[in-house]
Structure formats: C-alpha cells, structure tokens
Write an enzyme that holds these catalytic residues in place. Sequence first.
Site, mmCIF file in Angstrom:
data_model
loop_
_atom_site.group_PDB
_atom_site.id
_atom_site.type_symbol
_atom_site.label_atom_id
_atom_site.label_comp_id
_atom_site.label_asym_id
_atom_site.label_seq_id
_atom_site.Cartn_x
_atom_site.Cartn_y
_atom_site.Cartn_z
ATOM 1 N N SER A 160 0.841 -1.196 0.000
ATOM 2 C CA SER A 160 0.000 0.000 0.000
ATOM 3 C C SER A 160 0.875 1.244 0.000
ATOM 4 C CB SER A 160 -0.903 0.028 1.238
ATOM 5 O OG SER A 160 -1.861 -1.001 1.213
ATOM 6 N N SER A 183 -5.502 4.860 -1.409
ATOM 7 C CA SER A 183 -6.358 5.973 -0.954
ATOM 8 C C SER A 183 -6.348 5.982 0.572
ATOM 9 C CB SER A 183 -7.783 5.808 -1.487
ATOM 10 O OG SER A 183 -7.774 5.721 -2.892
ATOM 11 N N CYS A 242 -4.563 -0.404 8.855
ATOM 12 C CA CYS A 242 -3.933 -0.866 7.617
ATOM 13 C C CYS A 242 -2.642 -1.567 7.997
ATOM 14 C CB CYS A 242 -3.647 0.292 6.666
ATOM 15 S SG CYS A 242 -2.735 -0.243 5.182
ATOM 16 N N ASN A 280 -0.494 -3.085 6.045
ATOM 17 C CA ASN A 280 0.613 -2.802 5.139
ATOM 18 C C ASN A 280 1.314 -1.495 5.508
ATOM 19 O OD1 ASN A 280 1.105 -4.785 2.918
ATOM 20 N ND2 ASN A 280 -1.106 -4.594 2.694
ATOM 21 N N LYS A 309 -13.782 -7.369 6.249
ATOM 22 C CA LYS A 309 -13.318 -7.792 4.939
ATOM 23 C C LYS A 309 -13.994 -9.108 4.564
ATOM 24 C CE LYS A 309 -10.321 -4.432 4.699
ATOM 25 N NZ LYS A 309 -10.673 -3.213 3.941
ATOM 26 N N MET A 338 -4.189 -7.454 2.008
ATOM 27 C CA MET A 338 -4.130 -6.469 3.074
ATOM 28 C C MET A 338 -3.348 -7.063 4.243
ATOM 29 S SD MET A 338 -7.191 -6.901 1.424
ATOM 30 C CE MET A 338 -8.513 -7.408 2.520
#
Length: 412
Positions: free
Chosen positions: A38, A88, A123, A125, A293, A333
């Site tokens: 990411s 994003s 997140c 990553n 997810k 992810m």
Amino acid sequence: MTSVGDDILAFDVVANAITGMSMKQMKIAATYMRGGTSKGVFFALNDLPEAAQVPGAARDALLLRVIGSPDPYGKHTDGMGGATSSTSKTVILAKSGQPEHDVDYLFGQVAIDKPFIDWSGNCGNLTAAVGAFAITQGLVDPDKIPANGIAVVRIWQANIHKTIIAHVPMCDGEVLELGDFELDGVTFPAAEVLVEFVDPADEAGAMLPTGNVVDELDVPGVGCFTVTLINAGIPTIFLNAQDLGYDGTELQEAINGDVAALAKFELIRAYGALKMGLIQSIDEAKTRQHTPKVAFVAPPQEHSVSSGKTVTIHDVDLLVRALSMGKLHHAMMGTAAVAIGTAAAIPGTLVNLAAGGQARTSVRFGHPSGTLKVGASATQQAGEWQVEKVSMSRSARVLMQGWVYIPADTIA
C-alpha cells in the site's frame, strides 16, 4: 470573433462564481510513503492545522481534499490518492500517550467516490512504514535508536487499541530503506521490516464472535454459505471459493469487472457484519466500508499470478483472495493476513481446512500477486481461542517528502 464586451461579460461571470471563495492554498508538511503493498500520505499530528488535530468534520474534509475524494471519475486526478483501496490512505502519527509505547498511529481509509473516511480499522501494510516515519520525525526517544542494527518501535494502533511492534533496520544513524528483501506485489526489493501484531483479536469481543469455527450465513437473495467469522487483525468473513463458483486463482480482472459479483460480495459482507455484531442493521454497512473484509479460500493449485510468475502447489499451503473497499485486492491487506494466520492456527476453520487441517504455527498463502508467509500460534483457554502474536515481514520506503497543498477554505 468575440467582442471586448463579451470578454468583459465572461470575466464577470467567473468573478461572480468565485466571490467569497479563498483564492489561496494552504500547505501542510507531509510524507508520501509505501508500506507493504500500500501507499499513503503520512502526517505528524502537530503539523496539521489546529482544527484538524482533533477528530471531526475539519479533519475529514482536509484528508478528503488531500486524497482528491470524492471523485466521480474514479481517478483521483486532483489529489494524492491512487484511486484504489491500496492507495487511498492517510496516516496521522503522534508521540504516544500510552505507557510503554513510542508512537500513536491513526489510520484513515478514504473512499474514492464518496465524501467518507472509515476510521474503523487498521492498515497492516502501512504499519510497516509507521516505525520509519516515527523515527525520522523525532517521535521515538533517540536513546532507543541504535546507529546500526534494529530499532524496536512500539506502536499504539489508535483505531483498534492494539499494540504493534515494528523492527526497523538502521544504518549509520538513519533508517535503512533499501535492501534485497522481495515482497510479492511490490516491484522493487527493499529492506525487510518485521512487524508483530500483539494480541490481535478484537478487544470488544471474542476472536470468534459466534463462538464457532464455522457458521452458516444466510444472505437473502444470494444463498446460504459456510463461513468462518473472525476478529483478528481486522474483522474478516472467510468463505470457500468453490461455494462462490471460484477456484481461488482469480486475479483482479476476473472479479472487479463483474458488477453482479461485486454486489453479491457486498451483500455477504453486510450480512456477515450483522452476524458478527459489528452493526445493528444492514443499512449500517454503508457507513462501515473498511470493515469487515470478505475473503475466499481454496486448496493449493498451480497457477499464474499478476506478474506472470507461476505459483506451484508446493509454494503455498492454501490460496486466498480478499476484497477491500468493494474490490478484489491486488495482493493482500496486511490486517487480513493477520486474520489468515490466526484462522490457519485454529483447527476446523475454513482457512485451516483449506491448508490441510493440521496444527500449525505459520502458513504461506497465495494471493493475486504471489505468496506471503505469516506466523501465528493459537491456544485455547477456558474454551476460547487466543493468539498471542502474529508476525510477518514487509518493507517500506519514502517516496516523496515536503508539502501537500489544498485550497485554504477546505476546513474554513
């Protein structure tokens, strides 16, 4: 030809349109970083305008404008976003207020076509870049940073209230970013960063929210599916690929161009969130896009990944494909990898069964860009499964550092 009068009229129209609007831009110190597969815009909390240093509308408006959302064209042409869920992203860091932690890490997943930032999860990553950014920004006590060797940075993940430990390589007093560690889904090699997610289960409830390793999930208009629901790293709904008509080798184009399939996955996600107790009504799923997810698993088979490289049945223990923000992820992810490692360590989950069903302390899984190994060890106490720590190797690198500009009236 236009007359002078026409030109004056046109000028008046433009002038009237911008009356009352600020014609200036504000600049904010920022760093654009890749972490894992990411990338996102990193800020030190104190560098943000005062109104954006606290949660609320001003902060959200600022970050939306930085990324370039909402963008009905889906391109983020007028912002720093990359128009995918992996690109994003925004991060805000501050010196930690938590005992025995170095830095507080807040993550915002920015929607592409809506004026919305999801603060409900982490997140994994970008976590790989947090330690490096914290060191370079002076957020870590210098006494804890060796000139050469490994700096151990204790991170407080403010979204989910969890501890993460990043092992950041140092060389001659600076963060080492370049090296020969290769990460599938990232084009160039870099320095390896070991990341450990401590006690990754959701603090608000059990790691297995229903108490079962498998459940039946009834999705009206779609069908009934066998699922594993888990809160570790990030809330995740696991399904069998075969039950969805897939074989686990799918790449992005096989799913992201299928409007009906994406709609089906979103319904599964919504009803799974309801069953997990994350929302109280189906409509709430619209305001919780980042979590949970949805992922589907399958036993190993030989196939080609997005780079063209071949993955054989001997390279992986199972195959996993996961969706993020409504689209199939190009790799995996980091937080979902934590969920995969955790579920693989618990006998009887769909992830564990796809990997062969035996007890394990690590698992290597295939994703659309290649493979990834995750370590996890699960124990059962008083009838409930617990995982002390999940670890994986990632890499991170500064892409650009300086100022990001947005219209001055963005948070006026």
